[in-house]
Design an enzyme around this catalytic site. Structure first.
Site, PDB file in Angstrom:
ATOM      1  N   ASP A  54      35.948   3.898  20.233  1.00  0.00           N
ATOM      2  CA  ASP A  54      35.692   2.464  20.132  1.00  0.00           C
ATOM      3  C   ASP A  54      34.753   2.276  18.946  1.00  0.00           C
ATOM      4  OD1 ASP A  54      35.429  -0.272  20.589  1.00  0.00           O
ATOM      5  OD2 ASP A  54      35.167  -0.076  22.734  1.00  0.00           O
ATOM      6  N   VAL A  70      30.115   3.266  32.492  1.00  0.00           N
ATOM      7  CA  VAL A  70      30.471   2.369  33.589  1.00  0.00           C
ATOM      8  C   VAL A  70      31.899   2.703  34.022  1.00  0.00           C
ATOM      9  CG1 VAL A  70      30.813  -0.008  34.353  1.00  0.00           C
ATOM     10  CG2 VAL A  70      28.961   0.543  32.758  1.00  0.00           C
ATOM     11  N   ALA A  94      37.170   1.894  32.685  1.00  0.00           N
ATOM     12  CA  ALA A  94      35.872   2.513  32.435  1.00  0.00           C
ATOM     13  C   ALA A  94      35.520   2.316  30.967  1.00  0.00           C
ATOM     14  CB  ALA A  94      35.899   3.996  32.787  1.00  0.00           C
ATOM     15  N   LYS A  95      34.262   2.466  30.654  1.00  0.00           N
ATOM     16  CA  LYS A  95      33.798   2.337  29.273  1.00  0.00           C
ATOM     17  C   LYS A  95      32.452   3.047  29.160  1.00  0.00           C
ATOM     18  CE  LYS A  95      35.314   0.050  25.528  1.00  0.00           C
ATOM     19  NZ  LYS A  95      36.713  -0.049  25.102  1.00  0.00           N
ATOM     20  N   ALA A  96      32.157   3.565  27.995  1.00  0.00           N
ATOM     21  CA  ALA A  96      30.875   4.203  27.759  1.00  0.00           C
ATOM     22  C   ALA A  96      30.295   3.694  26.456  1.00  0.00           C
ATOM     23  CB  ALA A  96      31.027   5.721  27.722  1.00  0.00           C
TER      24      ALA A  96
END
Length: 380
Positions: free
Chosen positions: A106, A24, A69-71
């Site tokens: 993360d 995202v 953003a993050k995945a």
């Protein structure tokens, strides 16, 4: 979608491996997408989108020029197929990485996993890689937890209550909680309670943090089991023990409105992302509990990652001492700023931090012509 984003949601899967993943990219008005990547068997697109939005505000709040953003990968990080799953996920995002997004660490991923990402897509694709590969292993160094402790110290100073001698409870004794405990002891605090997924322990006159850290390094979550010098208690109860400072450093949404009034600490410093709901934040304010929001308190990893971004393709490895100093200085200054703004605006610290971040993101969107300027748009 709303006025801020997300700008792009990319879902990928590998039917043979059973891998499902998502990236995202929330808002890139202030820079390319940057955020951690997590692996969890219960991961959802909504979860990753919330975290991507948190990164939008976090980058803006600490005034670093990256976008949110993050995945995430829906898989068990303990799986024997972890490396295959990770490689498959990364390969399927080669169109976006590293031009639009750079992988970070993360929950569920380690420095070794960052090395796998770099092996698939090159050094520029990831930060948090091992020092042996020229990276800055900020999770291993505990810079996020170090920053959380610095935020606690800065907040205590502002409140006129020195951290030295203060009783601290830490919910979550993983990478962030352990690093925070180590730094808190260096700053003179007394850690009275910690918890892991297996349970918690409490001792009114202070736990032996050195022993806890040693046991955790060898045994993981078993560090809270069978301690003759402490009282066992359920993990959730660590949030409500008698303490001066409370640090939720586990997962999101651990404090709801109905739980907040049971918090005995005068200061709550958010080590985890999104540990308090909006209702809990309002209740904490009503009860007179000062809160340092996650986007301020746990930004140490993000600040270190920003420093590591510049070193991705350099032959000179980044200096961890610079990362520690940079994180401490920025977090302490931002803690004081947000608590001052909250008092001036008569809002919660979360709202003050969000207002600050939104004003910066909006200004960038106006300058780039993404939205029309309004009467209230101004440089912050």
């Amino acid at each position: 979608m709303d006025e801020w984003g997300p700008e792009k949601v990319v879902c990928v899967q590998d039917q043979r491996l059973g891998m499902r993943g998502v990236l995202v990219i929330d808002n890139t008005a202030r820079g390319m997408g940057k955020g951690g990547t997590r692996m969890s068997p219960t991961l959802t697109v909504t979860e990753v989108a919330r975290l991507a939005r948190t990164m939008t505000w976090k980058w803006a709040a600490v005034d670093l020029l990256f976008g949110g953003a993050k995945a995430g990968i829906r898989a068990d990080p303990a799986s024997a197929d972890k490396e295959q799953i990770l490689r498959s996920f990364v390969r399927r995002l080669h169109n976006e990485v590293p031009r639009e997004y750079v992988f970070g660490l993360d929950m569920g991923l380690t420095e070794n996993d960052a090395a796998i990402v770099a092996d698939e897509l090159g050094r520029a694709a990831a930060v948090g890689t091992p020092a042996e590969l020229g990276g800055l292993p900020y999770d291993e160094l505990g810079i996020t937890g170090y920053g959380v402790a610095e935020a606690a110290d800065a907040a205590c100073t502002r409140l006129g209550r020195p951290l030295a001698g203060a009783r601290v409870a830490i919910q979550g004794f993983g990478a962030v909680g352990r690093a925070a405990a180590r730094r808190l002891v260096e700053l003179g605090a007394v850690v009275v309670a910690v918890s892991t997924v297996r349970g918690g322990v409490y001792r009114a006159d202070g736990l032996d943090v050195a022993a806890l850290l040693a046991d955790a390094a060898k045994l993981g979550d078993a560090c809270v089991d069978g301690r003759a010098d402490a009282t066992p208690l359920p993990a959730q109860d660590v949030l409500h023990v008698a303490a001066d400072v409370l640090i939720p450093a586990a997962v999101q949404d651990v404090l709801h409105g109905r739980d907040a009034e049971r918090v005995q600490a005068a200061l709550l410093v958010e080590g985890a992302n999104l540990p308090t709901t909006v209702e809990a934040q309002a209740e904490l304010a009503r009860c007179g509990v000062t809160v340092v929001p996650d986007m301020i308190a746990n930004a140490g990893g993000a600040i270190a990652a920003a420093y590591a971004m510049d070193a991705r393709t350099s032959s000179f490895p980044p200096d961890p001492r610079v990362a520690y100093t940079m994180a401490a200085e920025k977090i302490r200054a931002n803690t004081e700023l947000v608590l001052d703004l909250a008092a001036q605006q008569a809002v919660t610290p979360h709202r003050a931090a969000r207002n600050l971040a939104q004003s910066r993101v909006r200004r960038a969107m106006v300058l780039k012509g993404r939205i029309r300027a309004g009467a209230d748009d101004r440089v912050c």
